[in-house]
Write an enzyme that holds these catalytic residues in place. Sequence first.
Site, PDB file in Angstrom:
ATOM      1  N   LYS A  22      60.695  54.704 -51.138  1.00  0.00           N
ATOM      2  CA  LYS A  22      59.277  55.027 -50.919  1.00  0.00           C
ATOM      3  C   LYS A  22      59.070  55.636 -49.545  1.00  0.00           C
ATOM      4  O   LYS A  22      58.398  56.657 -49.392  1.00  0.00           O
ATOM      5  CB  LYS A  22      58.450  53.736 -51.055  1.00  0.00           C
ATOM      6  N   ASN A  23      59.653  55.010 -48.519  1.00  0.00           N
ATOM      7  CA  ASN A  23      59.373  55.455 -47.154  1.00  0.00           C
ATOM      8  C   ASN A  23      60.123  56.738 -46.778  1.00  0.00           C
ATOM      9  O   ASN A  23      59.953  57.245 -45.677  1.00  0.00           O
ATOM     10  CB  ASN A  23      59.664  54.335 -46.153  1.00  0.00           C
ATOM     11  N   CYS A 118      45.873  47.089 -39.927  1.00  0.00           N
ATOM     12  CA  CYS A 118      46.018  46.484 -41.252  1.00  0.00           C
ATOM     13  C   CYS A 118      46.457  45.045 -41.066  1.00  0.00           C
ATOM     14  O   CYS A 118      46.524  44.548 -39.933  1.00  0.00           O
ATOM     15  CB  CYS A 118      46.987  47.278 -42.108  1.00  0.00           C
ATOM     16  N   ARG A 123      48.541  48.795 -35.127  1.00  0.00           N
ATOM     17  CA  ARG A 123      49.171  50.053 -35.535  1.00  0.00           C
ATOM     18  C   ARG A 123      48.456  51.319 -35.045  1.00  0.00           C
ATOM     19  O   ARG A 123      47.952  52.128 -35.834  1.00  0.00           O
ATOM     20  CB  ARG A 123      49.360  50.068 -37.054  1.00  0.00           C
ATOM     21  N   ASP A 307      60.729  45.187 -42.188  1.00  0.00           N
ATOM     22  CA  ASP A 307      60.310  45.176 -43.591  1.00  0.00           C
ATOM     23  C   ASP A 307      61.129  44.203 -44.451  1.00  0.00           C
ATOM     24  O   ASP A 307      60.855  44.040 -45.642  1.00  0.00           O
ATOM     25  CB  ASP A 307      60.383  46.592 -44.183  1.00  0.00           C
ATOM     26  N   ARG A 399      52.452  48.639 -54.388  1.00  0.00           N
ATOM     27  CA  ARG A 399      52.598  49.765 -53.460  1.00  0.00           C
ATOM     28  C   ARG A 399      54.064  50.114 -53.239  1.00  0.00           C
ATOM     29  O   ARG A 399      54.382  51.242 -52.907  1.00  0.00           O
ATOM     30  CB  ARG A 399      51.989  49.411 -52.101  1.00  0.00           C
TER      31      ARG A 399
HETATM   32  C1  EPZ Z   1      56.976  52.747 -40.872  1.00  0.00           C
HETATM   33  O1  EPZ Z   1      55.655  52.531 -40.416  1.00  0.00           O
HETATM   34  C2  EPZ Z   1      57.054  52.130 -42.249  1.00  0.00           C
HETATM   35  N1  EPZ Z   1      56.071  52.758 -43.128  1.00  0.00           N
HETATM   36  C3  EPZ Z   1      56.786  50.630 -42.177  1.00  0.00           C
HETATM   37  O2  EPZ Z   1      56.991  50.074 -43.474  1.00  0.00           O
HETATM   38  C4  EPZ Z   1      57.774  49.980 -41.216  1.00  0.00           C
HETATM   39  O3  EPZ Z   1      57.415  48.630 -41.044  1.00  0.00           O
HETATM   40  C5  EPZ Z   1      57.745  50.689 -39.862  1.00  0.00           C
HETATM   41  O4  EPZ Z   1      57.942  52.124 -40.029  1.00  0.00           O
HETATM   42  C6  EPZ Z   1      58.794  50.173 -38.901  1.00  0.00           C
HETATM   43  O5  EPZ Z   1      60.056  50.278 -39.463  1.00  0.00           O
HETATM   44  C7  EPZ Z   1      56.379  53.847 -43.804  1.00  0.00           C
HETATM   45  O6  EPZ Z   1      57.464  54.402 -43.683  1.00  0.00           O
HETATM   46  C8  EPZ Z   1      55.358  54.372 -44.748  1.00  0.00           C
HETATM   47  P1  EPZ Z   1      56.090  52.671 -36.474  1.00  0.00           P
HETATM   48  P2  EPZ Z   1      55.113  53.252 -39.095  1.00  0.00           P
HETATM   49  O7  EPZ Z   1      55.299  53.847 -36.034  1.00  0.00           O
HETATM   50  O8  EPZ Z   1      55.706  54.614 -39.023  1.00  0.00           O
HETATM   51  C9  EPZ Z   1      53.706  50.835 -32.762  1.00  0.00           C
HETATM   52  C10 EPZ Z   1      56.444  48.894 -45.420  1.00  0.00           C
HETATM   53  O9  EPZ Z   1      56.340  47.662 -45.638  1.00  0.00           O
HETATM   54  N2  EPZ Z   1      53.131  52.192 -32.578  1.00  0.00           N
HETATM   55  O10 EPZ Z   1      57.570  52.741 -36.340  1.00  0.00           O
HETATM   56  O11 EPZ Z   1      53.642  53.127 -39.098  1.00  0.00           O
HETATM   57  C11 EPZ Z   1      53.203  50.189 -34.042  1.00  0.00           C
HETATM   58  O12 EPZ Z   1      51.939  49.580 -33.855  1.00  0.00           O
HETATM   59  C12 EPZ Z   1      55.863  49.502 -44.171  1.00  0.00           C
HETATM   60  O13 EPZ Z   1      57.020  49.682 -46.207  1.00  0.00           O
HETATM   61  C13 EPZ Z   1      52.353  52.458 -31.473  1.00  0.00           C
HETATM   62  O14 EPZ Z   1      52.079  51.596 -30.646  1.00  0.00           O
HETATM   63  O15 EPZ Z   1      55.728  52.314 -37.986  1.00  0.00           O
HETATM   64  C14 EPZ Z   1      54.322  49.217 -34.338  1.00  0.00           C
HETATM   65  O16 EPZ Z   1      54.125  48.060 -33.566  1.00  0.00           O
HETATM   66  C15 EPZ Z   1      55.005  48.561 -43.399  1.00  0.00           C
HETATM   67  N3  EPZ Z   1      51.844  53.719 -31.330  1.00  0.00           N
HETATM   68  C16 EPZ Z   1      55.573  49.928 -33.831  1.00  0.00           C
HETATM   69  O17 EPZ Z   1      55.098  50.955 -32.951  1.00  0.00           O
HETATM   70  C17 EPZ Z   1      52.092  54.729 -32.208  1.00  0.00           C
HETATM   71  O18 EPZ Z   1      51.605  55.857 -32.021  1.00  0.00           O
HETATM   72  C18 EPZ Z   1      56.404  50.583 -34.914  1.00  0.00           C
HETATM   73  O19 EPZ Z   1      55.573  51.384 -35.734  1.00  0.00           O
HETATM   74  C19 EPZ Z   1      52.908  54.440 -33.326  1.00  0.00           C
HETATM   75  C20 EPZ Z   1      53.417  53.168 -33.489  1.00  0.00           C
END
Ligand code: EPZ
Length: 431
Positions: A22-23, A118, A123, A307, A399
């Site tokens: 999915k991701n 969420c 996030r 995850d 999802r």
């Molecule tokens: C992706 O989310 C995945 N989603 C998430 O999977 C996964 O948990 C995550 O990566 C981490 O591996 C999809 O691929 C659709 P991040 P993403 O940006 O890209 C902080 C699932 O269950 N951050 O790597 O949104 C953020 O708050 C989902 O399938 C900032 O502070 O994750 C988090 O604490 C849930 N500023 C950390 O970084 C930003 O601009 C990592 O988030 C961006 C992120």
Amino acid sequence: MATIKIHGGYRLAGTVRVDGAKNAVLPIMAASLLAETGETCIEEVPYLTDIENLADVVRSLGARAELSHNGSLKLSAERLTTTTAPYELVRKMRASFWVAGPLLARTGHFRVPLPGGCNIGERPVDQHIKGFEALGAHVAIEHGYVEGYVKDRLRGARVYLDIVSVGATINTMMAATLAEGQTLIENAAKEPEIVDLANYLNAMGAKVRGAGTDVIRIEGVKCLHGAAHTVIPDRIEAGTYMLAAAITRGDVFVEGAIYNHLSSLCAKLREAGVTVEDDISGIRVRADGPLHPIDVKTLPHPGFPTDLQAQMLALLTTIEGVSIVTETLYENRFLHVAELRRMGVDVKLEGRSAIVEGVSNLTGARVNATDLRAGAALVLAGLAANGETVVTGLEHLDRGYGDLVSKLRQLGGYIVRTDEAQPPLRLVTAN
Ligand code: EPZ
């Protein structure tokens, strides 16, 4: 209300095949908006509501998206009709924000609702915005929308991400493919889904090098075209079945699982006493000896994936002794703990750590999934518990897990879904 009912205590055994990731599909769908010509055909696309939702988002921008029963998704974005993504669709899923980078690079403008927080955390998208600004875009947040524009073309630049972010790496990488000159993304995320996206972008005519390391180098090109691509197997779905095997003290071959994508989980399972054998076509997990408590800390790839944290925590509740699970990525990803307590587990939360005192018997209960992976953890706990577990909140599970109930039943789990027809999904039709 649809529920999943499980009679626990049955040992899982046999073979289960994982779907496409999915991701990986989601960013590839967003990236297909970069193609001025030609059609994209993505293979191994799972039937999931997240995929449908993003298909609706790209269709709202004027692109065509058709998902067929055999798991192929055709996308064509030759004509885009708007650069504003609708709030009603974007609010359903954060990954919708990934249309911003492609729209900006291709048309010089995007207006996308600011994704809210969420259940698992706040996030923010500040690092996505940092990437766009480094490439020369002006970005503002007004009336709940993030709006970005650039006068001519984006300009390649050196971008250092302050946080290792999958989403910000993806958005910056996609935007940079059409920028003038070279872009360097430093402190980039290294997840396999990022490598898969880079492979797809290169098939579209982009020049992306270094994906999978923490420095990604992109040489901008003038235009991109649609391409054919088969997505990688879903490592989180695979990991969930590996943990299902362990929690039921079973013996399961997870066909399609790639060891390199799951090395941290394999290492932690072995540390706990589980036998893990990797094979070219998948990973076999066997738990027939005594298991030991372990400590687990989530980290960006190749560290232990957030995850799989909830599912791993569920396993640790069944291993006698004290295990510690530390969540470093999200500030609020322990909501499953309160639900697991209803099943008799002993877990104390201290800041970002969960201290798990394993018990020899979980007891079935009515529990509610608060997010996708929390839901998977509750199903796993139900498979191991005495008596009946009823899981609600299935919209979260739908999802990200295709055919979860039938796959677990095929492995010998006593599990049914009360609305029986698996997720009530419709096919995405052409517009
Ligand atoms: C992706 O989310 C995945 N989603 C998430 O999977 C996964 O948990 C995550 O990566 C981490 O591996 C999809 O691929 C659709 P991040 P993403 O940006 O890209 C902080 C699932 O269950 N951050 O790597 O949104 C953020 O708050 C989902 O399938 C900032 O502070 O994750 C988090 O604490 C849930 N500023 C950390 O970084 C930003 O601009 C990592 O988030 C961006 C992120």
